[in-house]
Design an enzyme around this catalytic site. Structure first.
Site, PDB file in Angstrom:
ATOM      1  N   ALA A  30     -30.625  21.629  15.868  1.00  0.00           N
ATOM      2  CA  ALA A  30     -29.357  21.534  16.602  1.00  0.00           C
ATOM      3  C   ALA A  30     -29.421  20.440  17.667  1.00  0.00           C
ATOM      4  O   ALA A  30     -28.472  19.661  17.838  1.00  0.00           O
ATOM      5  CB  ALA A  30     -29.019  22.879  17.242  1.00  0.00           C
ATOM      6  N   LYS A 109     -54.574  10.899  -6.261  1.00  0.00           N
ATOM      7  CA  LYS A 109     -53.755   9.885  -6.946  1.00  0.00           C
ATOM      8  C   LYS A 109     -52.355  10.463  -7.139  1.00  0.00           C
ATOM      9  O   LYS A 109     -52.128  11.279  -8.031  1.00  0.00           O
ATOM     10  CB  LYS A 109     -54.376   9.505  -8.287  1.00  0.00           C
ATOM     11  N   CYS A 395     -39.350   0.969 -46.804  1.00  0.00           N
ATOM     12  CA  CYS A 395     -39.037   0.811 -45.385  1.00  0.00           C
ATOM     13  C   CYS A 395     -37.801   1.625 -45.030  1.00  0.00           C
ATOM     14  O   CYS A 395     -36.765   1.495 -45.698  1.00  0.00           O
ATOM     15  CB  CYS A 395     -38.804  -0.665 -45.063  1.00  0.00           C
TER      16      CYS A 395
END
Length: 652
Positions: A30, A109, A395
């Site tokens: 506050a 880390k 493919c």
């Protein structure tokens, strides 16, 4: 009035430091809010008196156009990884062979994003991302919105500090709950959320997300003697420093520290992915130096990857830019290292055969390097199918027959007109390490390809801003920005283009070596195998790959098209010749330079033919020493190595 505003700024910054950095507030929320509102009112009435370090700068409100590139004065290096005690012992043995009395500092880390902050006269001037280590992005306005970053230091210092920006776990949960309620996609993990937040163009969003930081390095020359001293100094300056660290010469004690941290990992307020071990002495660090990518005086121990069971539902076969066809498993979703994983790599067809992986199997999934989800093995006791994995013979992109060469582990599509290969090649060409066309990522390339606006890399340079307006998500400003980025890429030094062409075995480093030697891509294209192989000992495998590429008619046509669009085909650095003044010499830089940045000095030495290394040895031919040169200079003198000063370098 100015005096009162300064008083409020100083008080509020001190209270913020106590709250965010020291976790020891001396006033109530506050009371803080009351003073803050008073400052906001005064700044609105007297905008000419607003101070650079006012806490009101943290609120947000700016919407940025984008991020400028930022050249780091001192590079940000990666770290060598270790995954076992044996690798740590090998590191210890290497260090102790040169410095028997060396001690280490081990620290957590943090799993976040590397940032670099530069202060001039104690005022925050630049905040930047790591980028590629040499060039990052200027995110100053965003880092000003991170509450625990000081806008002004207690002392008028010129200093650059490095650290990790992360999102606390509690804040991550709050943000994802809010996004779920708003019908928005949730972030996969705190690191992704932090990365997205740092690159936000709306600074208000950055302020709302409550990022946090830990700092661990002071870049450039320092009067401190040890890594631990640096952290203490950084903390005294008002930066957040992780308190959990040890200093010891014993790898046994470091291993005990790692085990203790690993046990506590899940209970921390933030994500970590390992422990960093550094030689504590800065003088020893300087003498040990760097490899091309990492310091020789540090290593990052990565925790063992978390493993989970999942059901393998199906497999997608994807074609890369070189024609390699890679299998990706679709899985029942599992939580893995803070991320929901439903797809994982199966590496290649030989891996599937070796592990006998089948559709419907229960498999063990882990994250390789805590990043890439991968299938580790099959839980054979839970197998319910007897059918082998179906392997494609055609493919999936162009329908051409796939080949499985004896010396390769993968299936390969050799159709140069394969749409998937072309798209991946375009993405690679525009990528940061290649032509660095900002804004031309995978989604934009997909849209351009689908609209048949590009079919090969040369088509990129035939585009104009009006073409982009045809694409979903583009408006006039974004279209003009992408067009400008394409035009700017024409001026790149030719090693960027060579790498962008995607020639097999030719990475960014090899591209630069080749252009330093040949000067232009045209000269390289006409060179014979022997001449190419002789460059820095690259060898015949690379040389033959380059010759095969440029022998193709489509490659010759492509070069002519790129040249007609004004794309630079020449190396913009200084071509290194055998008669260059420092050709074949190994040179070490040490100490503080007064007139040149270290990166500039290194570039000049390399342009003169030198190989610049980070440590002095019997193989060193020359040391260039600035002021406050330490152990490297002493070692050079003891070995009888020639020493020159900065003035000598400037005169060359």
């Amino acid at each position: 009035m100015e005096k009162r505003m300064k008083e409020l700024v100083d008080k509020l910054n001190q209270y913020a430091k106590e709250y965010y950095t020291e976790d020891n507030p001396s006033v109530s929320d506050a009371e803080y809010d009351k003073l803050y509102r008073e400052l906001v009112t005064l700044e609105a009435e007297h905008p000419e008196l607003v101070q650079a370090d006012s806490p009101t700068h943290r609120v947000g409100g700016l919407v940025l156009d984008g991020f400028e590139k930022y050249q780091h004065e001192y590079p940000l290096y990666s770290l060598q990884d270790a995954f076992s005690r044996e690798e740590l012992d090998a590191f210890d043995k290497r260090i102790k062979s040169e410095f028997p009395n060396a001690d280490y500092m081990a620290e957590l880390k943090i799993d976040g994003l590397s940032i670099s902050l530069t202060y001039v006269d104690g005022i925050l001037q630049v905040g930047a991302t790591r980028g590629d280590g040499s060039v990052g992005e200027n995110i100053t306005e965003n880092v000003k919105r991170i509450s625990d970053i000081p806008l002004k230091l207690d002392q008028p210092l010129n200093i650059t500090v490095r650290g990790e920006c992360y999102l606390p776990r509690a804040e991550f949960e709050r943000i994802n709950t809010q996004r779920q309620e708003n019908g928005e996609a949730e972030f996969a993990n705190p690191r992704n959320a932090a990365a997205g937040t740092l690159r936000q163009l709306d600074t208000k969003v950055v302020a709302e997300r409550r990022l946090a930081t830990f700092f661990y390095q002071e870049a450039g020359p320092t009067e401190r003697l040890t890594q631990n001293d640096v952290l203490n100094e950084v903390a005294e300056l008002g930066f957040s420093v992780n308190p959990r660290r040890i200093v010891t010469s014993s790898m046994d004690e470091i291993w005990d520290f790692i085990q203790a941290v690993g046990q506590d990992r899940d209970h921390l307020a933030y994500d970590i992915d390992g422990v960093v071990i550094k030689v504590n002495s800065l003088a020893m660090q300087e003498e040990l130096g760097f490899t091309v990518k990492a310091p020789r005086w540090a290593i990052a121990y990565k925790f063992p990857a978390e493993e989970k069971e999942a059901k393998l539902l199906s497999v997608d076969w994807q074609v890369g830019r070189t024609g390699v066809v890679t299998p990706t498993a679709n899985l029942t979703p599992v939580q893995l290292a803070g991320t929901t994983v439903s797809r994982a790599t199966l590496h290649n067809v030989d891996y599937i055969t070796e592990k006998d992986i089948r559709i419907g199997d229960t498999v063990i999934v882990y994250k390789a390097g805590d990043i890439i989800p991968a299938v580790l093995r099959v839980v054979e006791s839970k197998r319910t199918t007897q059918e082998a994995m179906p392997v494609p013979s055609q493919c999936p992109s162009c329908g051409s027959g796939l080949l499985h060469f004896e010396d390769e582990v993968a299936l390969r599509c050799i159709n140069p007109s394969c749409p998937a290969q072309i798209k991946e090649g375009l993405i690679h060409f525009a990528s940061r390490d290649a032509m660095n066309i900002s804004g031309m990522g995978p989604s934009v390339v997909e849209k351009l390809f689908k609209a048949e606006l590009v079919k090969e890399v040369a088509d990129i340079y035939g585009l104009n801003s009006q073409d982009f307006l045809q694409l979903e998500g583009f408006k006039e400003k974004s279209a003009e920005k992408l067009y400008a980025a394409i035009q700017a890429s024409k001026e790149n030094s030719a090693e960027k283009l060579l790498y962008g062409l995607g020639i097999r075995h030719v990475g960014a480093k090899v591209s630069k070596q080749l252009l330093e030697s040949f000067g232009t891509i045209k000269e390289l294209a006409s060179a014979d195998v022997q001449a190419i192989a002789a460059v820095d000992g690259l060898g015949e495998v690379i040389a033959k790959s380059i010759q095969r590429y440029f022998a193709k008619e489509e490659a010759q046509v492509l070069l002519k098209e790129l040249e007609s669009y004004g794309v630079n085909l020449s190396y913009l650095g200084q071509k290194v010749t055998d008669d260059a003044i420092l050709s074949g010499k190994t040179v070490v830089l040490t100490g503080k330079l007064e007139h040149l940045k270290r990166s500039e000095a290194k570039a000049k030495l390399e342009a003169l033919g030198a190989k610049v290394t980070g440590s002095v040895s019997k193989k060193t031919d020359l040391v260039v020493a600035g002021s406050d040169a330490g152990s490297k200079l002493e070692k050079a003198q003891s070995l009888g190595i020639e020493v020159k000063d900065e003035a000598w370098l400037l005169d060359l």
